[in-house]
Design a protein around this motif. Structure first.
Motif, mmCIF file in Angstrom:
data_model
loop_
_atom_site.group_PDB
_atom_site.id
_atom_site.type_symbol
_atom_site.label_atom_id
_atom_site.label_comp_id
_atom_site.label_asym_id
_atom_site.label_seq_id
_atom_site.Cartn_x
_atom_site.Cartn_y
_atom_site.Cartn_z
ATOM 1 N N LEU A 119 7.306 6.325 1.224
ATOM 2 C CA LEU A 119 6.021 5.922 1.783
ATOM 3 C C LEU A 119 4.890 6.200 0.801
ATOM 4 O O LEU A 119 3.995 5.381 0.627
ATOM 5 N N ARG A 120 4.945 7.356 0.168
ATOM 6 C CA ARG A 120 3.901 7.703 -0.810
ATOM 7 C C ARG A 120 3.913 6.719 -1.986
ATOM 8 O O ARG A 120 2.857 6.310 -2.452
ATOM 9 N N MET A 121 5.082 6.358 -2.441
ATOM 10 C CA MET A 121 5.189 5.404 -3.543
ATOM 11 C C MET A 121 4.628 4.047 -3.122
ATOM 12 O O MET A 121 3.876 3.431 -3.871
ATOM 13 N N TYR A 139 2.423 3.475 -0.794
ATOM 14 C CA TYR A 139 0.983 3.648 -0.622
ATOM 15 C C TYR A 139 0.281 3.623 -1.984
ATOM 16 O O TYR A 139 -0.751 2.954 -2.146
ATOM 17 N N CYS A 140 0.826 4.311 -2.957
ATOM 18 C CA CYS A 140 0.239 4.323 -4.304
ATOM 19 C C CYS A 140 0.246 2.931 -4.918
ATOM 20 O O CYS A 140 -0.732 2.511 -5.554
ATOM 21 N N GLU A 196 9.338 10.154 3.344
ATOM 22 C CA GLU A 196 7.949 10.322 2.943
ATOM 23 C C GLU A 196 7.716 9.979 1.467
ATOM 24 O O GLU A 196 6.684 9.439 1.115
ATOM 25 N N ALA A 197 8.656 10.288 0.596
ATOM 26 C CA ALA A 197 8.495 9.967 -0.825
ATOM 27 C C ALA A 197 8.377 8.456 -1.025
ATOM 28 O O ALA A 197 7.556 7.989 -1.816
ATOM 29 N N HIS A 216 1.323 5.986 8.733
ATOM 30 C CA HIS A 216 2.673 6.554 8.639
ATOM 31 C C HIS A 216 2.676 7.855 7.863
ATOM 32 O O HIS A 216 3.386 8.799 8.208
ATOM 33 N N LEU A 217 1.872 7.922 6.802
ATOM 34 C CA LEU A 217 1.798 9.158 6.023
ATOM 35 C C LEU A 217 1.145 10.275 6.823
ATOM 36 O O LEU A 217 1.559 11.432 6.730
ATOM 37 N N ARG A 218 0.137 9.948 7.608
ATOM 38 C CA ARG A 218 -0.509 10.965 8.449
ATOM 39 C C ARG A 218 0.456 11.511 9.492
ATOM 40 O O ARG A 218 0.447 12.696 9.796
ATOM 41 N N LEU A 223 0.398 2.067 6.054
ATOM 42 C CA LEU A 223 0.998 3.144 5.256
ATOM 43 C C LEU A 223 0.229 4.452 5.435
ATOM 44 O O LEU A 223 0.845 5.520 5.528
ATOM 45 N N GLU A 224 -1.099 4.385 5.501
ATOM 46 C CA GLU A 224 -1.891 5.596 5.730
ATOM 47 C C GLU A 224 -1.508 6.257 7.048
ATOM 48 O O GLU A 224 -1.359 7.478 7.123
#
Length: 90
Positions: A33-35, A37-38, A30-31, A22-24, A19-20
């Motif tokens: 992915l952030r969820m 990841y959190c 993206e939203a 993919h976010l990079r 996930l890190e």
């Protein structure tokens, strides 16, 4: 039970790393992915309190190093009882 817990922690650590990355790289959803990841980080915080006892239980199985580096946790840079000293700050 111990092996299942260890496998879950390793899988969680890999999920965090994926996930890190993919976010990079930036992504379409993206939203989402952030969820994810959190949620993965929150799960790793919940797992952290069990890590010292789990590492002690795994010490004889030679999986202790793999599990201890799987997820980021504050105790990973301390020498654990009965271990090889791997993970100790040099």
């Amino acid at each position: 039970m111990v092996l299942e817990e260890a496998a879950g922690i390793v899988a969680l650590g890999m999920a965090i790393r994926v996930l890190e990355e993919h976010l990079r790289a930036g992504g379409v959803a993206e939203a989402g992915l952030r969820m994810a990841y959190c949620r993965a980080l929150a799960a790793s915080v919940a797992v952290e309190r069990r890590m010292p006892a789990l590492l002690e239980e795994l010490a004889e199985l030679r999986l202790v190093d793999l599990v201890s580096i799987a997820v980021p946790w504050r105790g990973r840079f301390t020498k654990y009882a009965g271990g090889t000293g791997a993970g100790q700050v040099e």
